[in-house]
Structure formats: structure tokens, C-alpha cells
Design a protein around this motif. Structure first.
Motif, PDB file in Angstrom:
ATOM      1  N   ARG A  15     -33.862 -40.309  84.073  1.00 25.10           N
ATOM      2  CA  ARG A  15     -33.194 -41.493  84.609  1.00 25.10           C
ATOM      3  C   ARG A  15     -31.757 -41.174  84.998  1.00 25.10           C
ATOM      4  NH1 ARG A  15     -33.183 -46.851  85.072  1.00 25.10           N
ATOM      5  NH2 ARG A  15     -31.273 -48.015  84.639  1.00 25.10           N
ATOM      6  N   LEU A  16     -31.044 -40.428  84.124  1.00 23.08           N
ATOM      7  CA  LEU A  16     -29.655 -40.090  84.413  1.00 23.08           C
ATOM      8  C   LEU A  16     -29.572 -39.151  85.600  1.00 23.08           C
ATOM      9  CD1 LEU A  16     -26.789 -40.565  83.625  1.00 23.08           C
ATOM     10  CD2 LEU A  16     -26.948 -38.740  81.940  1.00 23.08           C
ATOM     11  N   GLN A  17     -30.548 -38.215  85.714  1.00 29.57           N
ATOM     12  CA  GLN A  17     -30.582 -37.340  86.890  1.00 29.57           C
ATOM     13  C   GLN A  17     -30.684 -38.170  88.159  1.00 29.57           C
ATOM     14  OE1 GLN A  17     -33.279 -34.052  86.963  1.00 29.57           O
ATOM     15  NE2 GLN A  17     -33.205 -33.796  84.763  1.00 29.57           N
ATOM     16  N   LEU A  18     -31.561 -39.204  88.152  1.00 32.22           N
ATOM     17  CA  LEU A  18     -31.762 -40.025  89.330  1.00 32.22           C
ATOM     18  C   LEU A  18     -30.490 -40.773  89.687  1.00 32.22           C
ATOM     19  CD1 LEU A  18     -33.670 -41.173  91.453  1.00 32.22           C
ATOM     20  CD2 LEU A  18     -34.332 -42.930  89.805  1.00 32.22           C
ATOM     21  N   LEU A  19     -29.846 -41.336  88.662  1.00 29.49           N
ATOM     22  CA  LEU A  19     -28.615 -42.084  88.920  1.00 29.49           C
ATOM     23  C   LEU A  19     -27.541 -41.191  89.504  1.00 29.49           C
ATOM     24  CD1 LEU A  19     -28.467 -44.283  85.695  1.00 29.49           C
ATOM     25  CD2 LEU A  19     -28.969 -45.058  88.022  1.00 29.49           C
ATOM     26  N   GLN A  20     -27.410 -39.972  88.939  1.00 23.38           N
ATOM     27  CA  GLN A  20     -26.358 -39.093  89.424  1.00 23.38           C
ATOM     28  C   GLN A  20     -26.671 -38.560  90.809  1.00 23.38           C
ATOM     29  OE1 GLN A  20     -24.484 -36.321  86.966  1.00 23.38           O
ATOM     30  NE2 GLN A  20     -24.424 -37.618  85.166  1.00 23.38           N
ATOM     31  N   SER A  21     -27.957 -38.369  91.123  1.00 23.38           N
ATOM     32  CA  SER A  21     -28.305 -37.822  92.432  1.00 23.38           C
ATOM     33  C   SER A  21     -27.976 -38.789  93.549  1.00 23.38           C
ATOM     34  CB  SER A  21     -29.795 -37.463  92.477  1.00 23.38           C
ATOM     35  OG  SER A  21     -30.575 -38.644  92.479  1.00 23.38           O
ATOM     36  N   ARG A  22     -27.832 -40.094  93.190  1.00 24.19           N
ATOM     37  CA  ARG A  22     -27.511 -41.095  94.211  1.00 24.19           C
ATOM     38  C   ARG A  22     -26.029 -41.126  94.537  1.00 24.19           C
ATOM     39  NH1 ARG A  22     -31.232 -45.909  91.606  1.00 24.19           N
ATOM     40  NH2 ARG A  22     -33.247 -45.160  92.390  1.00 24.19           N
ATOM     41  N   CYS A  23     -25.231 -40.457  93.720  1.00 19.99           N
ATOM     42  CA  CYS A  23     -23.784 -40.541  93.940  1.00 19.99           C
ATOM     43  C   CYS A  23     -23.142 -39.166  93.873  1.00 19.99           C
ATOM     44  CB  CYS A  23     -23.155 -41.486  92.920  1.00 19.99           C
ATOM     45  SG  CYS A  23     -23.454 -41.031  91.204  1.00 19.99           S
ATOM     46  N   VAL A  24     -23.841 -38.167  94.383  1.00 22.34           N
ATOM     47  CA  VAL A  24     -23.279 -36.829  94.402  1.00 22.34           C
ATOM     48  C   VAL A  24     -22.111 -36.793  95.375  1.00 22.34           C
ATOM     49  CG1 VAL A  24     -23.699 -34.417  94.963  1.00 22.34           C
ATOM     50  CG2 VAL A  24     -25.450 -35.737  93.775  1.00 22.34           C
ATOM     51  N   GLN A  25     -20.951 -36.484  94.900  1.00 20.91           N
ATOM     52  CA  GLN A  25     -19.764 -36.429  95.736  1.00 20.91           C
ATOM     53  C   GLN A  25     -19.274 -34.993  95.857  1.00 20.91           C
ATOM     54  OE1 GLN A  25     -18.518 -39.145  97.271  1.00 20.91           O
ATOM     55  NE2 GLN A  25     -20.170 -40.380  96.364  1.00 20.91           N
ATOM     56  N   SER A  26     -18.672 -34.683  96.965  1.00 24.67           N
ATOM     57  CA  SER A  26     -18.128 -33.341  97.132  1.00 24.67           C
ATOM     58  C   SER A  26     -16.921 -33.150  96.224  1.00 24.67           C
ATOM     59  CB  SER A  26     -17.713 -33.120  98.590  1.00 24.67           C
ATOM     60  OG  SER A  26     -17.039 -31.888  98.723  1.00 24.67           O
ATOM     61  N   GLU A  27     -16.858 -31.988  95.583  1.00 25.65           N
ATOM     62  CA  GLU A  27     -15.704 -31.659  94.756  1.00 25.65           C
ATOM     63  C   GLU A  27     -14.640 -30.933  95.574  1.00 25.65           C
ATOM     64  OE1 GLU A  27     -17.064 -29.442  91.434  1.00 25.65           O
ATOM     65  OE2 GLU A  27     -18.493 -30.951  90.767  1.00 25.65           O
ATOM     66  N   HIS A  28     -14.890 -30.774  96.866  1.00 23.63           N
ATOM     67  CA  HIS A  28     -13.980 -30.027  97.740  1.00 23.63           C
ATOM     68  C   HIS A  28     -13.741 -30.831  99.013  1.00 23.63           C
ATOM     69  CE1 HIS A  28     -14.774 -26.668  95.025  1.00 23.63           C
ATOM     70  NE2 HIS A  28     -16.041 -27.016  95.112  1.00 23.63           N
ATOM     71  N   PRO A  29     -12.862 -31.844  98.943  1.00 26.95           N
ATOM     72  CA  PRO A  29     -12.651 -32.738 100.086  1.00 26.95           C
ATOM     73  C   PRO A  29     -12.272 -32.011 101.371  1.00 26.95           C
ATOM     74  CG  PRO A  29     -11.603 -33.603  98.104  1.00 26.95           C
ATOM     75  CD  PRO A  29     -12.058 -32.225  97.777  1.00 26.95           C
ATOM     76  N   ALA A  30     -11.456 -30.961 101.275  1.00 23.97           N
ATOM     77  CA  ALA A  30     -11.040 -30.250 102.482  1.00 23.97           C
ATOM     78  C   ALA A  30     -12.238 -29.587 103.155  1.00 23.97           C
ATOM     79  CB  ALA A  30      -9.986 -29.205 102.129  1.00 23.97           C
ATOM     80  N   THR A  31     -13.084 -28.957 102.349  1.00 28.48           N
ATOM     81  CA  THR A  31     -14.281 -28.324 102.899  1.00 28.48           C
ATOM     82  C   THR A  31     -15.206 -29.368 103.492  1.00 28.48           C
ATOM     83  OG1 THR A  31     -14.121 -26.579 101.245  1.00 28.48           O
ATOM     84  CG2 THR A  31     -16.217 -26.810 102.389  1.00 28.48           C
ATOM     85  N   SER A  32     -15.347 -30.488 102.795  1.00 29.43           N
ATOM     86  CA  SER A  32     -16.206 -31.567 103.276  1.00 29.43           C
ATOM     87  C   SER A  32     -15.718 -32.090 104.618  1.00 29.43           C
ATOM     88  CB  SER A  32     -16.246 -32.690 102.249  1.00 29.43           C
ATOM     89  OG  SER A  32     -17.105 -33.721 102.669  1.00 29.43           O
ATOM     90  N   ALA A  33     -14.410 -32.232 104.754  1.00 32.85           N
ATOM     91  CA  ALA A  33     -13.845 -32.703 106.020  1.00 32.85           C
ATOM     92  C   ALA A  33     -14.097 -31.694 107.133  1.00 32.85           C
ATOM     93  CB  ALA A  33     -12.342 -32.940 105.856  1.00 32.85           C
ATOM     94  N   ALA A  34     -13.987 -30.398 106.813  1.00 35.30           N
ATOM     95  CA  ALA A  34     -14.235 -29.363 107.819  1.00 35.30           C
ATOM     96  C   ALA A  34     -15.692 -29.380 108.265  1.00 35.30           C
ATOM     97  CB  ALA A  34     -13.863 -27.989 107.260  1.00 35.30           C
ATOM     98  N   VAL A  35     -16.593 -29.612 107.311  1.00 28.46           N
ATOM     99  CA  VAL A  35     -18.019 -29.693 107.660  1.00 28.46           C
ATOM    100  C   VAL A  35     -18.256 -30.859 108.610  1.00 28.46           C
ATOM    101  CG1 VAL A  35     -20.305 -30.259 106.745  1.00 28.46           C
ATOM    102  CG2 VAL A  35     -18.900 -28.553 105.597  1.00 28.46           C
ATOM    103  N   ARG A  58     -28.833 -32.263  98.879  1.00 28.93           N
ATOM    104  CA  ARG A  58     -27.693 -31.418  98.512  1.00 28.93           C
ATOM    105  C   ARG A  58     -27.759 -31.029  97.035  1.00 28.93           C
ATOM    106  NH1 ARG A  58     -23.539 -35.246  99.260  1.00 28.93           N
ATOM    107  NH2 ARG A  58     -22.143 -33.680  98.361  1.00 28.93           N
ATOM    108  N   GLU A  59     -28.124 -31.978  96.201  1.00 28.92           N
ATOM    109  CA  GLU A  59     -28.221 -31.670  94.768  1.00 28.92           C
ATOM    110  C   GLU A  59     -29.332 -30.648  94.519  1.00 28.92           C
ATOM    111  OE1 GLU A  59     -29.096 -33.770  90.451  1.00 28.92           O
ATOM    112  OE2 GLU A  59     -29.447 -34.869  92.307  1.00 28.92           O
ATOM    113  N   GLN A  60     -30.466 -30.827  95.183  1.00 25.81           N
ATOM    114  CA  GLN A  60     -31.576 -29.890  95.029  1.00 25.81           C
ATOM    115  C   GLN A  60     -31.147 -28.472  95.376  1.00 25.81           C
ATOM    116  OE1 GLN A  60     -34.759 -30.633  97.762  1.00 25.81           O
ATOM    117  NE2 GLN A  60     -35.879 -28.780  97.206  1.00 25.81           N
ATOM    118  N   HIS A  61     -30.281 -28.332  96.361  1.00 30.09           N
ATOM    119  CA  HIS A  61     -29.848 -27.010  96.810  1.00 30.09           C
ATOM    120  C   HIS A  61     -28.570 -26.530  96.112  1.00 30.09           C
ATOM    121  CE1 HIS A  61     -32.674 -28.036 100.024  1.00 30.09           C
ATOM    122  NE2 HIS A  61     -32.749 -26.747 100.261  1.00 30.09           N
ATOM    123  N   GLY A  62     -28.110 -27.282  95.125  1.00 30.88           N
ATOM    124  CA  GLY A  62     -26.894 -26.890  94.416  1.00 30.88           C
ATOM    125  C   GLY A  62     -27.145 -26.337  93.039  1.00 30.88           C
ATOM    126  N   ARG A  63     -28.431 -26.050  92.730  1.00 32.06           N
ATOM    127  CA  ARG A  63     -28.750 -25.538  91.400  1.00 32.06           C
ATOM    128  C   ARG A  63     -30.027 -24.709  91.475  1.00 32.06           C
ATOM    129  NH1 ARG A  63     -30.785 -31.287  88.860  1.00 32.06           N
ATOM    130  NH2 ARG A  63     -32.706 -31.445  90.078  1.00 32.06           N
TER     131      ARG A  63
END
Length: 492
Positions: A15-35, A58-63
Motif C-alpha cells: 500500500r505504501l509503495q502504491l502511495l509513494q509511486s503516485r507522488c514520485v518527485q525529482s530530487e534534481h530540479p535542475a536536471t528535471s528542467a533540462a529534460v 520512472r519508479e520502476q526504472h529507478g531501482r
């Protein structure tokens, strides 16, 4: 290892995995903006459906399958050919965006985590077997081809690819991590079975490590670029094709299980079998704790003692001699409770304990998670390190059944840990560090087959020394001067 360990989403409740997967945020705003600024360029290369910003994707591909926390990329792209991989890499290079290659995500050292954000290159759509030369015993595959898919493709040719890390990993991913597994004692690791690689470098350059289309069984032409890329874990380039050695399917296979009074007796038998020149295909070790877990999980009745699982490949006549020699050696070392199997069904049942070891370990503590350690030592040092490791586990109240590729001196503790208990997680972290340094003290390595990834970077320096690490860094700087390829992995 667990350096800088924090629990990953894989250690949380569904359940917690599902909740967190809905709000995955980038930890690198500058990189995110460049993308975001190059989104149209990415879509023009891969198509609208070939680019994903979805949180779940994105979460699936981050682990991977490790216990390292999930670090999602800013975007996932799905190229369909090497030309698209090259074009995408050029866009990333121009805009200084990190590149993280992704195969099947079955790695065990956090190698696909996007620790600095960036673009994940998911290679699953490149899944063709390109060139099969049965008379030359070689084949070329794209990165989306897994080992099981290749062997299924080869089924009617009389050939197979024997490197088996357990998981149905992609073959190019196996090359990237220098994978091996149960058959390595006979057929070698990926290092011995890759003839050529097509690699896209950080700037989009396409490199053929042994020359375009070349596939000789051996070569003395220049530096060995192929083996430089094998085991590079995506830090030097993206492997987009691999040319691999193939082998004839053995005429006959025979398997056996044999229990021993001690770890020393089991390892002595292994060494003597190898010294006798028996071309054994597999020789696997399970300790008493692992055997007890397998018996319970699979309703088996093997002796709860150190045990060897053996397999022999060859002709009927050659196998008779191999089996007799191995049986004589194991009996001279106190081996007993022999169980032999020839037909495929019996061999499969015989190996069930070994194949189910991961799940059997988890069943010892329902609700917990597992993490596999990975060290390798010279064969003569194996009894010492296993005995010391078992003592360490008992003293620190840890659950860690042992299984290993004893013919290579490589073994794993399948650590079963309660993810919600930070004190236990800390004890596991300290144990894995001690285990790795114990292996180094015995002239071994901190990783026999899982790779360095995120957790073993400091241990790599301890193992090879600062001068070797400096040379590795210079190679990295030469091929990837802006550190875009899978940053944060292998090198400190």
C-alpha cells in the motif's frame, strides 16, 4: 554493500509503495528542467509513445532487486534501434543530462538508480536475435534479449548459451555486470563468452569493441576493449549488441546431491574433483541452515548438513567415468546420502532445493525481505571464511543461510531482514562490510558476480588499490569526460 543505506520502496508495504509511486518527485530540479527543455527532441527520435514521464514508470526504472532505495530518473525513453540510442545520447550530451542504461532491472547492487536524475534508456524494445552462425557457435543479440529467450530461440539448433545468473536477465545487461552463475565452473563467466560488443558512448559515438561484424574466437589485436566494457556497469557506454559464444547441448546430463559432515569435507571434495580433471558442469554448496530451509519450503527430506549439488555434462561413456571418480572422492571425504538423477524430470526435482533457495530463505521469516551478499575467495580459503561467517551471523543474531558456486570459491549469504527494524538493518549493514573485508583479507574479492554498483565503491578501492582506481578514473574521463554515463556507480 549497504553504504549510505536507506530502505527502498521495495522494502515498504504494497500500500505504501502504491502511495509513494503516485507522488514520485525529482530530487534534481535542475536536471528535471533540462529534460523538459529537450522533450520535443526526445519525442522526435523515439516517437510520442517512446518517452514516459509517468511516476510509476520512472519508479520502476529507478531501482533493481537490491535493497538500495529507489532513485527514479526524470524521464524514461524506449529506443528501438542503435541509431535512436545514438541520437538520444547526442541530445543528452549536448544538454549535459545523465544517461542510465536499463535492461531488465534484475541487478543486485543498485546499478540502475538515477542518483543524479537524468534520462533512463530502457532497452526492452531492442529484442531481436540478429545473427546466428551455428557452424561457428556464435550469435549476436540486441539488449532486450534475455538468456531464456535466447535459449528458447536456439532450442532446435542443438546449441545453448550456458551462463545462468539465476534471474532471466538481459544478455547485454549480463555483459555490463560481468554476470556468471551456476555453470561458470565449466563454461566461464560473461567475460569468457563475449566476442564483440556494439556500444554507444556518452557523446553518441558508436563503437564496435572488436571491429564491426568481427567474431573470431580469439584475437591479439590491440587493447582488449571488449573486456573493458564487460563489467563496466553502464559507466562507459550503452551496450546495444553483444556477440556471444555458444555451446553444443550435451548428449547426456547427470545430477547428484551429497551431504557432508563439515564444510571442510565438502570443499575438500570440490578441490579434489577439480584436481582430478573431472569437467564438472555445476558444483553448488548449501550450508545446513539453507538445507533446513529448503526442506521446509519444498517438503524435501535432504540431510540437514553441508551439501553439494553436482551436475555432469558429456557423452554416456564419459559420464560414467566422471560420476565414478566424483563418487569415490566424495565418499573418501565422508560424503553420504547420495541421490543420482539422469532424466530431466528427476534432475529438476533434485535441483529444486537449489533453485528455490531464495524463496526458502524468505520463508524462514514471513513478511521479511531478502538481500544477497556476494564474495569470492580462493578455493583453499573457502572453509575458513564460511566458518567465520556462520559464527558472525550467530553472534549478531542475523538470519543468513549460505549458498554458493563452490567450484569458483563464490558464495552468498541470503540475508533475511525485517525492513521496519532500523537496528537490525544496521547490524546487516555492518555484517556485510565485515564479510567483504574478510574476503579481501583472504586474497579474495568483495564481489564475485553482482558488481560494484552503489554500495561497494569504497571496497573497490580497498581491493585494487588507489593506483588502479586512478587508472580506472582516467579511462572513465577519456570515454566520458563530463561524467554522464550512469554517474555515481563503481568509482568513488
Amino acid at each position: 554493500m549497504l553504504l549510505g543505506f536507506r530502505p527502498s520502496l521495495r522494502l515498504l508495504s504494497p500500500r505504501l509503495q502504491l502511495l509513494q509511486s503516485r507522488c514520485v518527485q525529482s530530487e534534481h530540479p535542475a536536471t528535471s528542467a533540462a529534460v523538459s527543455s529537450v522533450l520535443s527532441a526526445l519525442r522526435s527520435i523515439c516517437g510520442e509513445g517512446g518517452v514516459s514521464f509517468g511516476a510509476a514508470v520512472r519508479e520502476q526504472h529507478g531501482r533493481d532487486e537490491s535493497i538500495h532505495r529507489c532513485c527514479p530518473p526524470d524521464v524514461v525513453v524506449f529506443p528501438r534501434c542503435v541509431e535512436e540510442v545514438s541520437a538520444l545520447a547526442k541530445v543528452c550530451h549536448k544538454h549535459n543530462l545523465p544517461i542510465i542504461p536499463f535492461g531488465t532491472g534484475t541487478g543486485l547492487e543498485g546499478g540502475v538508480s538515477a542518483v543524479k536524475g537524468g534520462v533512463c534508456f530502457s532497452l526492452r524494445n531492442m529484442d531481436q536475435v540478429l545473427d546466428l552462425h551455428p557452424e561457428d557457435f556464435d550469435v549476436t543479440v540486441e539488449p532486450g534479449v534475455t538468456r531464456k529467450a535466447l535459449n528458447s530461440y536456439l532450442r532446435d539448433t542443438g546449441l545453448w548459451f550456458p551462463v545462468d545468473p539465476g534471474a532471466d536477465a538481459s544478455l547485454c545487461g549480463m555483459a555490463a555486470t560481468s554476470a556468471s552463475g551456476t555453470n561458470a565452473v565449466r563454461y566461464g563467466t560473461m567475460r569468457e563468452n563475449v566476442l564483440n560488443l556494439e556500444v554507444v558512448l556518452a557523446d553518441g559515438t558508436v563503437l564496435h569493441t572488436a571491429g564491426r561484424g568481427r567474431r573470431p574466437r580469439k584475437t591479439a589485436a590491440g587493447y582488449n576493449l571488449t573486456n573493458l566494457l564487460v563489467g563496466s556497469e553502464g559507466t562507459l557506454g550503452i551496450i546495444t549488441k553483444a556477440t556471444l559464444r555458444l555451446y553444443g547441448i550435451p548428449e547426456t546430463m547427470v545430477s547428484a546431491v551429497c551431504s557432508f559432515p563439515s564444510v571442510q569435507a565438502a570443499v575438500d571434495s570440490t578441490v579434489q574433483i577439480l584436481q582430478a580433471g573431472v569437467p564438472i558442469a555445476r558444483i553448488e554448496f548449501l550450508d545446513d541452515v539453507m538445507m533446513d530451509a529448503c526442506n521446509r519450503f519444498s517438503s524435501l527430506s535432504y540431510a540437514v548438513s553441508p551439501t553439494l549439488f553436482l551436475e555432469f555434462h558429456g557423452s554416456e561413456r564419459s559420464l560414467e567415468e566422471q560420476v565414478l571418480t566424483a563418487e569415490d572422492i566424495t565418499q573418501s571425504n565422508g560424503g553420504s546420502d547420495f541421490q543420482w538423477a539422469r532424466d530431466a524430470g528427476s534432475r529438476e526435482r533434485l535441483w529444486k532445493a537449489r533453485h528455490d533457495a531464495w524463496y526458502a530463505a524468505l520463508a524462514l521469516r514471513p513478511g521479511c525481505k531478502a538481500y544477497a551478499t556476494d564474495v569470492c575467495v580462493p578455493l583453499s580459503r573457502l572453509p575458513q571464511i564460511i566458518v567465520e561467517t556462520k559464527q558472525d551471523l550467530m553472534e549478531n543474531r542475523l538470519t543468513g543461510p549460505i549458498a554458493g558456486h563452490v567450484g569458483d570459491g563464490n558464495f552468498h549469504c541470503l540475508m533475511v531482514v525485517e525492513p521496519s527494524d532500523p537496528e537490525e538493518l544496521h547490524r546487516v549493514h555492518l555484517f556485510t562490510e565485515r564479510l567483504a573485508r574478510r574476503a579481501l583479507a583472504l586474497d579474495g574479492t568483495c564481489t564475485g558476480e553482482h558488481g560494484v554498483g552503489l554500495g561497494k565503491r569504497a571496497l573497490l578501492c580497498e581491493e585494487v588499490g588507489p593506483e588502479a582506481v586512478k587508472v580506472m578514473q582516467r579511462i572513465k574521463d577519456s570515454l566520458d569526460p563530463t561524467t554522464l554515463m550512469n554517474p555515481g556507480k563503481i568509482l568513488p
